[in-house]
Write a protein that holds these residues in place. Structure first.
Motif, mmCIF file in Angstrom:
data_model
loop_
_atom_site.group_PDB
_atom_site.id
_atom_site.type_symbol
_atom_site.label_atom_id
_atom_site.label_comp_id
_atom_site.label_asym_id
_atom_site.label_seq_id
_atom_site.Cartn_x
_atom_site.Cartn_y
_atom_site.Cartn_z
ATOM 1 N N LEU A 308 0.715 -0.941 -0.020
ATOM 2 C CA LEU A 308 -0.060 0.058 0.122
ATOM 3 C C LEU A 308 0.716 1.244 0.008
ATOM 4 O O LEU A 308 0.752 2.001 0.754
ATOM 5 C CB LEU A 308 -0.937 0.144 1.217
ATOM 6 C CG LEU A 308 -2.285 -0.999 1.070
ATOM 7 C CD1 LEU A 308 -3.087 -0.959 2.352
ATOM 8 C CD2 LEU A 308 -3.031 -0.516 0.025
ATOM 9 N N GLU A 309 1.745 1.277 -0.939
ATOM 10 C CA GLU A 309 2.780 2.429 -1.063
ATOM 11 C C GLU A 309 2.163 3.315 -1.969
ATOM 12 O O GLU A 309 2.031 2.955 -3.103
ATOM 13 C CB GLU A 309 4.023 1.795 -1.513
ATOM 14 C CG GLU A 309 5.237 2.734 -1.781
ATOM 15 C CD GLU A 309 6.438 2.067 -2.496
ATOM 16 O OE1 GLU A 309 7.388 2.980 -2.399
ATOM 17 O OE2 GLU A 309 6.326 1.089 -2.874
ATOM 18 N N GLU A 310 2.004 4.566 -1.548
ATOM 19 C CA GLU A 310 1.664 5.678 -2.433
ATOM 20 C C GLU A 310 2.708 5.958 -3.554
ATOM 21 O O GLU A 310 3.916 6.589 -2.804
ATOM 22 C CB GLU A 310 1.033 6.829 -1.760
ATOM 23 C CG GLU A 310 0.301 7.811 -2.527
ATOM 24 C CD GLU A 310 -0.432 8.876 -1.917
ATOM 25 O OE1 GLU A 310 -0.485 10.010 -2.380
ATOM 26 O OE2 GLU A 310 -1.115 8.564 -0.698
ATOM 27 N N VAL A 311 2.759 6.061 -4.637
ATOM 28 C CA VAL A 311 3.630 6.327 -5.724
ATOM 29 C C VAL A 311 3.788 7.578 -6.050
ATOM 30 O O VAL A 311 4.490 8.484 -6.034
ATOM 31 C CB VAL A 311 3.545 5.190 -6.900
ATOM 32 C CG1 VAL A 311 4.618 5.528 -7.996
ATOM 33 C CG2 VAL A 311 3.586 3.853 -6.365
ATOM 34 N N LYS A 318 -4.569 9.090 -7.846
ATOM 35 C CA LYS A 318 -3.584 8.394 -7.078
ATOM 36 C C LYS A 318 -3.096 7.024 -7.505
ATOM 37 O O LYS A 318 -4.104 6.243 -7.713
ATOM 38 C CB LYS A 318 -4.071 8.431 -5.676
ATOM 39 C CG LYS A 318 -3.235 8.125 -4.485
ATOM 40 C CD LYS A 318 -3.780 7.827 -3.317
ATOM 41 C CE LYS A 318 -4.140 9.298 -2.516
ATOM 42 N NZ LYS A 318 -4.604 8.924 -1.217
ATOM 43 N N PHE A 319 -1.731 6.855 -7.388
ATOM 44 C CA PHE A 319 -1.374 5.422 -7.889
ATOM 45 C C PHE A 319 -0.668 4.799 -6.591
ATOM 46 O O PHE A 319 0.351 5.388 -5.980
ATOM 47 C CB PHE A 319 -0.352 5.540 -8.928
ATOM 48 C CG PHE A 319 -0.621 5.933 -10.306
ATOM 49 C CD1 PHE A 319 -1.078 5.135 -11.249
ATOM 50 C CD2 PHE A 319 -0.997 7.427 -10.607
ATOM 51 C CE1 PHE A 319 -1.685 5.515 -12.567
ATOM 52 C CE2 PHE A 319 -1.705 7.827 -11.787
ATOM 53 C CZ PHE A 319 -1.858 6.793 -12.827
ATOM 54 N N ILE A 320 -1.103 3.551 -6.345
ATOM 55 C CA ILE A 320 -0.725 2.646 -5.118
ATOM 56 C C ILE A 320 -0.075 1.584 -5.494
ATOM 57 O O ILE A 320 -0.817 0.634 -6.329
ATOM 58 C CB ILE A 320 -1.822 2.705 -4.049
ATOM 59 C CG1 ILE A 320 -2.249 3.988 -3.658
ATOM 60 C CG2 ILE A 320 -1.336 1.763 -3.079
ATOM 61 C CD1 ILE A 320 -3.678 3.992 -2.777
ATOM 62 N N ASN A 321 1.126 1.223 -5.238
ATOM 63 C CA ASN A 321 1.835 -0.058 -5.212
ATOM 64 C C ASN A 321 1.485 -0.982 -3.959
ATOM 65 O O ASN A 321 2.233 -0.864 -3.062
ATOM 66 C CB ASN A 321 3.389 0.510 -5.491
ATOM 67 C CG ASN A 321 4.216 -0.925 -5.393
ATOM 68 O OD1 ASN A 321 3.925 -2.062 -5.565
ATOM 69 N ND2 ASN A 321 5.232 -0.832 -5.037
ATOM 70 N N ASP A 322 0.702 -1.969 -4.362
ATOM 71 C CA ASP A 322 0.577 -3.153 -3.473
ATOM 72 C C ASP A 322 0.932 -4.549 -4.085
ATOM 73 O O ASP A 322 0.257 -5.407 -3.604
ATOM 74 C CB ASP A 322 -1.018 -3.091 -2.811
ATOM 75 C CG ASP A 322 -1.161 -3.856 -1.632
ATOM 76 O OD1 ASP A 322 -0.395 -3.535 -0.697
ATOM 77 O OD2 ASP A 322 -2.080 -4.550 -1.552
ATOM 78 N N SER A 323 2.163 -4.292 -4.657
ATOM 79 C CA SER A 323 2.700 -5.539 -5.194
ATOM 80 C C SER A 323 2.997 -6.560 -4.308
ATOM 81 O O SER A 323 2.895 -7.748 -4.926
ATOM 82 C CB SER A 323 3.950 -5.192 -5.971
ATOM 83 O OG SER A 323 4.377 -6.404 -6.694
ATOM 84 N N LYS A 324 3.119 -6.573 -3.085
ATOM 85 C CA LYS A 324 3.329 -7.622 -1.880
ATOM 86 C C LYS A 324 1.854 -8.420 -1.841
ATOM 87 O O LYS A 324 1.954 -9.301 -1.145
ATOM 88 C CB LYS A 324 3.865 -6.950 -0.783
ATOM 89 C CG LYS A 324 4.548 -8.006 -0.061
ATOM 90 C CD LYS A 324 5.268 -7.250 1.163
ATOM 91 C CE LYS A 324 6.561 -8.227 1.712
ATOM 92 N NZ LYS A 324 5.752 -9.342 2.386
#
Length: 442
Positions: A308-311, A318-324
């Protein structure tokens, strides 16, 4: 003693290095090709190794085999090791035999990395002599060889716990259970859950086991097992006499000294992170850390990369990286915390996912599903009638391009794949980094 280490990544090299330092004969075998950095380290430390193959004769002459968690337990070489009665251990088991440090070990289907990092942050902030390892950061074995820590905070997976014999944490945490990695556990949820519970099997009555009272499978298995450790629950649904709970927008830990903190002051947002913060606070109190120090740590902690990392915010989107998020339960938490219409990027290698668990959330929160993978047929079949817009893409560039074309101001584009990454990417970190890079391209 002859030690054979299977796999020459971070944990494999660390185990080999520790064995060599303890005067053992060491041989490292990797069926794939060893990364240049680890190959050079093996050469520098005069450790014998092979790559691209497993020489059975050499492996099966070992007194003790240390296995990388990445090697499937159903692999032929693993069966042969068991057949010969050779002790087979994970790196956490091997390294724990050579340290007297107190171990705080964290497992669960979701939130392990965040909670492990949070507990490490709490201890470090309190000036404790502590190392961070297991499934995160530097090899635990390498640290045992080189450092003299009083405490270790370890993230441990079910694959690492499959190969323990004596591993005994002072404090163990089981955050939650959901159907993950079932392909490695005969598609049997209970078998997978029991693997997680192994974190507490060697604990004694002066150790502590922190568990999630809201988790149904955990409750079921707790009744079946005879654990000796002191059991301390946490819940975000009900009040608990001894343990952690939520009351009137505060997290509360009831123990020898009570701890309270307003949820709005926590650095981590979302109900799953309230649960993680509760579990971490209980661990802090068991280690006699002051309320003020715990509060300070919970306020200053920075979220883990790929969770849940805001890029960026681009043109109001808003672009959010939750690749985990490599399973359905992790994506459930991500979707639950979305506050605006969401374009959801999903897909990869399916591990036996049941998408019905998130169906209601997708209907409520998602305006478009963007599938990203080599074979998206299962996702498409399930969601095609449940969302208005559904796209099939096979590269990150294409997925981002589609997402940007669909998104309007105040929407969110969320990469939360539900799946493993190995079809298109090296791992979830690689997937997350490529997502961030692609989003930020002009």
């Amino acid at each position: 003693m002859k030690i054979v280490v299977l796999g020459a990544g971070e944990s494999g090299f660390g185990a080999a290095y520790l064995a060599k330092k303890k005067g053992m004969r060491v041989f490292v075998s990797d069926k794939g090709y060893i990364k240049e950095q680890y190959k050079q380290l093996l050469i520098d430390h005069d450790i014998e190794f092979e790559e691209g193959q497993h020489t059975e004769e050499k492996i099966l002459s070992a007194d003790w085999v240390v296995k990388s968690p990445g090697i499937p337990k159903k692999a032929n070489i693993v069966a042969q090791i068991h057949q010969k009665g050779i002790r087979l251990s994970s790196e956490i088991e091997f390294a724990s035999e050579f340290t007297n440090a107190k171990i705080i070990a964290i497992t669960g289907s979701n939130g392990k990395t965040t909670t492990t990092s949070l507990i490490y942050h709490i201890l470090k902030n309190n000036n404790m002599n502590v190392g961070l390892g297991g499934n995160i950061g530097k090899s635990f074995a390498k640290q045992v060889a080189d450092e003299n820590y009083d405490y270790y905070v370890l993230e441990v997976s079910s694959f690492q716990l499959d190969d323990i014999q004596n591993f005994r944490p002072y404090i163990s945490l089981l955050l939650n259970l959901s159907q993950d990695h079932l392909d490695q556990y005969n598609y049997n949820y209970e078998e997978y859950a029991l693997a997680k519970f192994r974190i507490a099997e060697n604990q004694e009555n002066d150790d502590f086991f922190i568990y999630n009272k809201d988790d149904q499978m955990s409750q079921k298995i707790l009744k079946e097992l005879d654990l000796r450790a002191n059991k301390i629950p946490f819940s975000i649904k009900e009040k608990i006499n001894f343990g952690g709970y939520v009351e009137q927008e505060e997290i509360v830990v009831k123990g020898t000294e009570d701890f309270k903190m307003k949820i709005k002051d926590l650095a981590l947002m979302g109900s799953h992170n309230v649960a993680n913060s509760l579990a971490a606070s209980i661990a802090g109190k068991l280690l006699n850390i002051s309320n003020e120090s715990i509060r300070q740590s919970l306020m200053t902690f920075q979220a883990v990369e790929h969770r849940l990392e805001e890029v960026a915010v681009i043109n109001g989107v808003k672009f959010i990286n939750d690749s985990k998020a490599t399973n359905v339960n992790a994506t459930y938490y991500a979707l639950e915390s979305m506050k605006t219409p969401t374009i959801w990027i999903v897909g990869g290698v399916d591990k036996g996912n049941d998408y019905s668990e998130i169906e209601d959330l997708v209907r409520k929160k998602v305006k478009a599903v963007v599938c990203l993978g080599i074979d998206n047929s299962k996702i498409i079949a399930f969601f095609k009638d449940k969302v208005e817009q559904l796209y099939d893409t096979s590269s990150m560039e294409e997925a981002i391009e589609v997402s940007k074309s669909v998104a309007k101001e105040e929407d969110t584009v969320l990469l939360s794949p539900c799946c493993a990454s190995f079809d298109l990417f090296k791992n979830y970190e690689d997937r997350g980094k490529i997502f961030k890079k692609t989003v930020l391209k002009k």
